[in-house]
Design a protein around this motif. Structure first.
Motif, PDB file in Angstrom:
ATOM      1  N   PHE A  32       0.821  -1.202   0.000  1.00 19.43           N
ATOM      2  CA  PHE A  32       0.000   0.000   0.000  1.00 19.43           C
ATOM      3  C   PHE A  32       0.863   1.263   0.000  1.00 19.43           C
ATOM      4  O   PHE A  32       0.464   2.288  -0.536  1.00 19.43           O
ATOM      5  CB  PHE A  32      -0.983  -0.043   1.179  1.00 19.43           C
ATOM      6  N   ARG A  33       2.043   1.199   0.601  1.00 19.97           N
ATOM      7  CA  ARG A  33       2.925   2.363   0.632  1.00 19.97           C
ATOM      8  C   ARG A  33       3.274   2.805  -0.791  1.00 19.97           C
ATOM      9  O   ARG A  33       3.370   3.994  -1.077  1.00 19.97           O
ATOM     10  CB  ARG A  33       4.192   2.032   1.432  1.00 19.97           C
ATOM     11  N   ARG A  34       3.423   1.841  -1.688  1.00 16.52           N
ATOM     12  CA  ARG A  34       3.723   2.179  -3.088  1.00 16.52           C
ATOM     13  C   ARG A  34       2.600   2.998  -3.708  1.00 16.52           C
ATOM     14  O   ARG A  34       2.836   3.933  -4.446  1.00 16.52           O
ATOM     15  CB  ARG A  34       3.950   0.902  -3.892  1.00 16.52           C
ATOM     16  N   VAL A  35       1.382   2.603  -3.424  1.00 11.80           N
ATOM     17  CA  VAL A  35       0.227   3.343  -3.945  1.00 11.80           C
ATOM     18  C   VAL A  35       0.250   4.771  -3.407  1.00 11.80           C
ATOM     19  O   VAL A  35       0.045   5.739  -4.148  1.00 11.80           O
ATOM     20  CB  VAL A  35      -1.091   2.638  -3.555  1.00 11.80           C
ATOM     21  N   LEU A  36       0.545   4.910  -2.135  1.00  8.31           N
ATOM     22  CA  LEU A  36       0.551   6.227  -1.496  1.00  8.31           C
ATOM     23  C   LEU A  36       1.595   7.136  -2.111  1.00  8.31           C
ATOM     24  O   LEU A  36       1.299   8.249  -2.554  1.00  8.31           O
ATOM     25  CB  LEU A  36       0.793   6.074   0.011  1.00  8.31           C
ATOM     26  N   PHE A  37       2.860   6.695  -2.175  1.00  8.05           N
ATOM     27  CA  PHE A  37       3.895   7.609  -2.642  1.00  8.05           C
ATOM     28  C   PHE A  37       3.802   7.870  -4.134  1.00  8.05           C
ATOM     29  O   PHE A  37       4.079   8.978  -4.593  1.00  8.05           O
ATOM     30  CB  PHE A  37       5.298   7.176  -2.200  1.00  8.05           C
ATOM     31  N   ARG A  38       3.378   6.909  -4.914  1.00  3.82           N
ATOM     32  CA  ARG A  38       3.216   7.164  -6.348  1.00  3.82           C
ATOM     33  C   ARG A  38       2.057   8.129  -6.595  1.00  3.82           C
ATOM     34  O   ARG A  38       2.144   9.013  -7.446  1.00  3.82           O
ATOM     35  CB  ARG A  38       3.018   5.858  -7.095  1.00  3.82           C
ATOM     36  N   SER A  39       0.984   7.972  -5.838  1.00  7.12           N
ATOM     37  CA  SER A  39      -0.145   8.897  -5.962  1.00  7.12           C
ATOM     38  C   SER A  39       0.255  10.296  -5.513  1.00  7.12           C
ATOM     39  O   SER A  39      -0.102  11.287  -6.154  1.00  7.12           O
ATOM     40  CB  SER A  39      -1.337   8.403  -5.139  1.00  7.12           C
ATOM     41  N   TRP A  40       1.000  10.394  -4.429  1.00  5.53           N
ATOM     42  CA  TRP A  40       1.455  11.710  -3.954  1.00  5.53           C
ATOM     43  C   TRP A  40       2.312  12.373  -5.026  1.00  5.53           C
ATOM     44  O   TRP A  40       2.105  13.544  -5.354  1.00  5.53           O
ATOM     45  CB  TRP A  40       2.243  11.593  -2.640  1.00  5.53           C
ATOM     46  N   PHE A  41       3.260  11.642  -5.589  1.00  2.00           N
ATOM     47  CA  PHE A  41       4.116  12.224  -6.623  1.00  2.00           C
ATOM     48  C   PHE A  41       3.292  12.700  -7.813  1.00  2.00           C
ATOM     49  O   PHE A  41       3.433  13.829  -8.265  1.00  2.00           O
ATOM     50  CB  PHE A  41       5.173  11.220  -7.111  1.00  2.00           C
ATOM     51  N   GLY A  42       2.431  11.838  -8.324  1.00  4.33           N
ATOM     52  CA  GLY A  42       1.700  12.145  -9.550  1.00  4.33           C
ATOM     53  C   GLY A  42       0.636  13.207  -9.410  1.00  4.33           C
ATOM     54  O   GLY A  42       0.403  13.985 -10.332  1.00  4.33           O
ATOM     55  N   PHE A  43       0.009  13.293  -8.225  1.00  2.81           N
ATOM     56  CA  PHE A  43      -1.165  14.143  -8.108  1.00  2.81           C
ATOM     57  C   PHE A  43      -1.042  15.267  -7.091  1.00  2.81           C
ATOM     58  O   PHE A  43      -1.891  16.148  -7.062  1.00  2.81           O
ATOM     59  CB  PHE A  43      -2.391  13.286  -7.800  1.00  2.81           C
TER      60      PHE A  43
ATOM     61  N   PRO B 142      -0.912   1.548 -13.167  1.00  3.04           N
ATOM     62  CA  PRO B 142      -2.051   0.634 -12.961  1.00  3.04           C
ATOM     63  C   PRO B 142      -2.480  -0.107 -14.230  1.00  3.04           C
ATOM     64  O   PRO B 142      -3.168  -1.117 -14.157  1.00  3.04           O
ATOM     65  CB  PRO B 142      -3.183   1.564 -12.498  1.00  3.04           C
ATOM     66  N   LEU B 143      -2.068   0.402 -15.379  1.00  3.26           N
ATOM     67  CA  LEU B 143      -2.445  -0.229 -16.646  1.00  3.26           C
ATOM     68  C   LEU B 143      -1.353  -1.153 -17.165  1.00  3.26           C
ATOM     69  O   LEU B 143      -1.412  -1.619 -18.301  1.00  3.26           O
ATOM     70  CB  LEU B 143      -2.766   0.846 -17.689  1.00  3.26           C
ATOM     71  N   GLY B 144      -0.316  -1.380 -16.341  1.00  7.80           N
ATOM     72  CA  GLY B 144       0.765  -2.279 -16.740  1.00  7.80           C
ATOM     73  C   GLY B 144       1.908  -1.597 -17.463  1.00  7.80           C
ATOM     74  O   GLY B 144       2.747  -2.279 -18.059  1.00  7.80           O
ATOM     75  N   GLY B 145       1.980  -0.275 -17.429  1.00 12.49           N
ATOM     76  CA  GLY B 145       3.068   0.446 -18.083  1.00 12.49           C
ATOM     77  C   GLY B 145       4.413   0.155 -17.437  1.00 12.49           C
ATOM     78  O   GLY B 145       4.495  -0.137 -16.242  1.00 12.49           O
ATOM     79  N   ALA B 146       5.471   0.247 -18.225  1.00 17.62           N
ATOM     80  CA  ALA B 146       6.821  -0.012 -17.702  1.00 17.62           C
ATOM     81  C   ALA B 146       7.223   1.034 -16.662  1.00 17.62           C
ATOM     82  O   ALA B 146       7.941   0.731 -15.716  1.00 17.62           O
ATOM     83  CB  ALA B 146       7.835  -0.036 -18.843  1.00 17.62           C
ATOM     84  N   GLN B 147       6.751   2.279 -16.849  1.00 13.54           N
ATOM     85  CA  GLN B 147       7.022   3.342 -15.882  1.00 13.54           C
ATOM     86  C   GLN B 147       5.693   3.792 -15.269  1.00 13.54           C
ATOM     87  O   GLN B 147       4.626   3.611 -15.849  1.00 13.54           O
ATOM     88  CB  GLN B 147       7.724   4.540 -16.537  1.00 13.54           C
ATOM     89  N   ASP B 148       5.794   4.435 -14.113  1.00 10.25           N
ATOM     90  CA  ASP B 148       4.586   4.836 -13.396  1.00 10.25           C
ATOM     91  C   ASP B 148       3.791   5.920 -14.116  1.00 10.25           C
ATOM     92  O   ASP B 148       2.564   5.869 -14.156  1.00 10.25           O
ATOM     93  CB  ASP B 148       4.957   5.317 -11.989  1.00 10.25           C
ATOM     94  N   PHE B 149       4.490   6.910 -14.679  1.00 12.85           N
ATOM     95  CA  PHE B 149       3.815   8.009 -15.389  1.00 12.85           C
ATOM     96  C   PHE B 149       4.471   8.187 -16.745  1.00 12.85           C
ATOM     97  O   PHE B 149       5.696   8.286 -16.844  1.00 12.85           O
ATOM     98  CB  PHE B 149       3.886   9.317 -14.584  1.00 12.85           C
ATOM     99  N   GLN B 150       3.639   8.245 -17.789  1.00 12.94           N
ATOM    100  CA  GLN B 150       4.123   8.389 -19.162  1.00 12.94           C
ATOM    101  C   GLN B 150       3.398   9.556 -19.816  1.00 12.94           C
ATOM    102  O   GLN B 150       2.278   9.401 -20.300  1.00 12.94           O
ATOM    103  CB  GLN B 150       3.898   7.091 -19.941  1.00 12.94           C
ATOM    104  N   PHE B 151       4.041  10.720 -19.792  1.00 18.89           N
ATOM    105  CA  PHE B 151       3.441  11.921 -20.362  1.00 18.89           C
ATOM    106  C   PHE B 151       3.736  11.967 -21.857  1.00 18.89           C
ATOM    107  O   PHE B 151       4.881  11.839 -22.270  1.00 18.89           O
ATOM    108  CB  PHE B 151       3.988  13.173 -19.671  1.00 18.89           C
ATOM    109  N   PRO B 152       2.692  12.179 -22.696  1.00 16.87           N
ATOM    110  CA  PRO B 152       2.880  12.096 -24.141  1.00 16.87           C
ATOM    111  C   PRO B 152       3.586  13.294 -24.782  1.00 16.87           C
ATOM    112  O   PRO B 152       4.382  13.111 -25.681  1.00 16.87           O
ATOM    113  CB  PRO B 152       1.463  11.939 -24.682  1.00 16.87           C
ATOM    114  N   ALA B 153       3.294  14.512 -24.377  1.00 14.84           N
ATOM    115  CA  ALA B 153       3.876  15.667 -25.066  1.00 14.84           C
ATOM    116  C   ALA B 153       4.177  16.781 -24.076  1.00 14.84           C
ATOM    117  O   ALA B 153       3.258  17.239 -23.406  1.00 14.84           O
ATOM    118  CB  ALA B 153       2.914  16.163 -26.145  1.00 14.84           C
ATOM    119  N   PRO B 154       5.388  17.237 -23.953  1.00 13.45           N
ATOM    120  CA  PRO B 154       6.551  16.582 -24.556  1.00 13.45           C
ATOM    121  C   PRO B 154       6.779  15.249 -23.868  1.00 13.45           C
ATOM    122  O   PRO B 154       6.594  15.108 -22.668  1.00 13.45           O
ATOM    123  CB  PRO B 154       7.703  17.539 -24.285  1.00 13.45           C
ATOM    124  N   SER B 155       7.158  14.283 -24.645  1.00 11.03           N
ATOM    125  CA  SER B 155       7.273  12.914 -24.169  1.00 11.03           C
ATOM    126  C   SER B 155       8.318  12.786 -23.067  1.00 11.03           C
ATOM    127  O   SER B 155       9.495  13.039 -23.296  1.00 11.03           O
ATOM    128  CB  SER B 155       7.642  12.022 -25.354  1.00 11.03           C
TER     129      SER B 155
END
Length: 187
Positions: A1-12, A31-44
């Protein structure tokens, strides 16, 4: 659960990636199985998010894909336990804050859809008593010379890797460093 907390804090909540919250929802690939936690498209650009305790010096990388790619950053959040939930960040509080900040209903639905894939129930009373304080956020540029195992550079015979990176040896890659330890740890 700690992973969910810190990743959510970073992202949001942290704002360290420079994107508004609705974009962060759509970029939240973990959560969708991406290799990295956050993948921003532009700028990539991509963020892999890890945490460590103040007494630890290394973070675990759980696959050879996590630090493989271009325009990639490693975010390391130092978290500490706090005795009283009011002195830190709890999962129910963080999720409620994120949901209330998402003004567009479609953005809230998308956040909830991705969060549900994590199989964590923020309404479980146990989570309300588990609180953490953010002590530090460091973001490192994962350039070609960054010390990492990369799928693109490994033999196909190597099926799966898990390894640790000692953060104290990453100074030359440091792009951002924010110390939260002088406040209450609830940035």
């Amino acid at each position: 659960f700690r992973r969910v907390l810190f990743r959510s804090w970073f992202g949001f909540e942290s704002g360290a990636h420079g994107h508004p919250m609705p974009e962060a929802v759509r970029a939240w690939a973990g959560p969708l199985g991406g290799a990295q936690d956050f993948q921003f498209p532009a700028p990539s650009h991509y963020f892999e998010v890890k945490s460590l305790r103040p007494s630890r010096k290394s973070v675990e990388v759980s696959s050879e894909e996590q630090l493989d790619g271009e325009n990639l950053k490693l975010a390391v959040i130092t978290l500490d336990d706090v005795a009283a939930p009011s002195d830190g960040i709890t999962l129910p509080g963080l999720v409620a804050s994120i949901r209330s900040s998402l003004k567009n209903g479609a953005d809230r639905v998308e956040f909830n859809r991705r969060f549900a894939r994590l199989l964590v129930d923020p309404d479980d009373p146990w989570y309300a008593g588990q609180a953490y304080a953010v002590r530090r956020l460091q973001v490192f540029d994962v350039r070609e010379e960054f010390p990492a195992l990369r799928r693109s550079q490994l033999s196909k015979a190597i099926d799966r890797t898990t390894y640790r990176i000692d953060v104290q040896y990453l100074r030359q890659y440091l792009a951002f460093d924010m110390d939260y330890s002088h406040g209450n740890g609830n940035p």
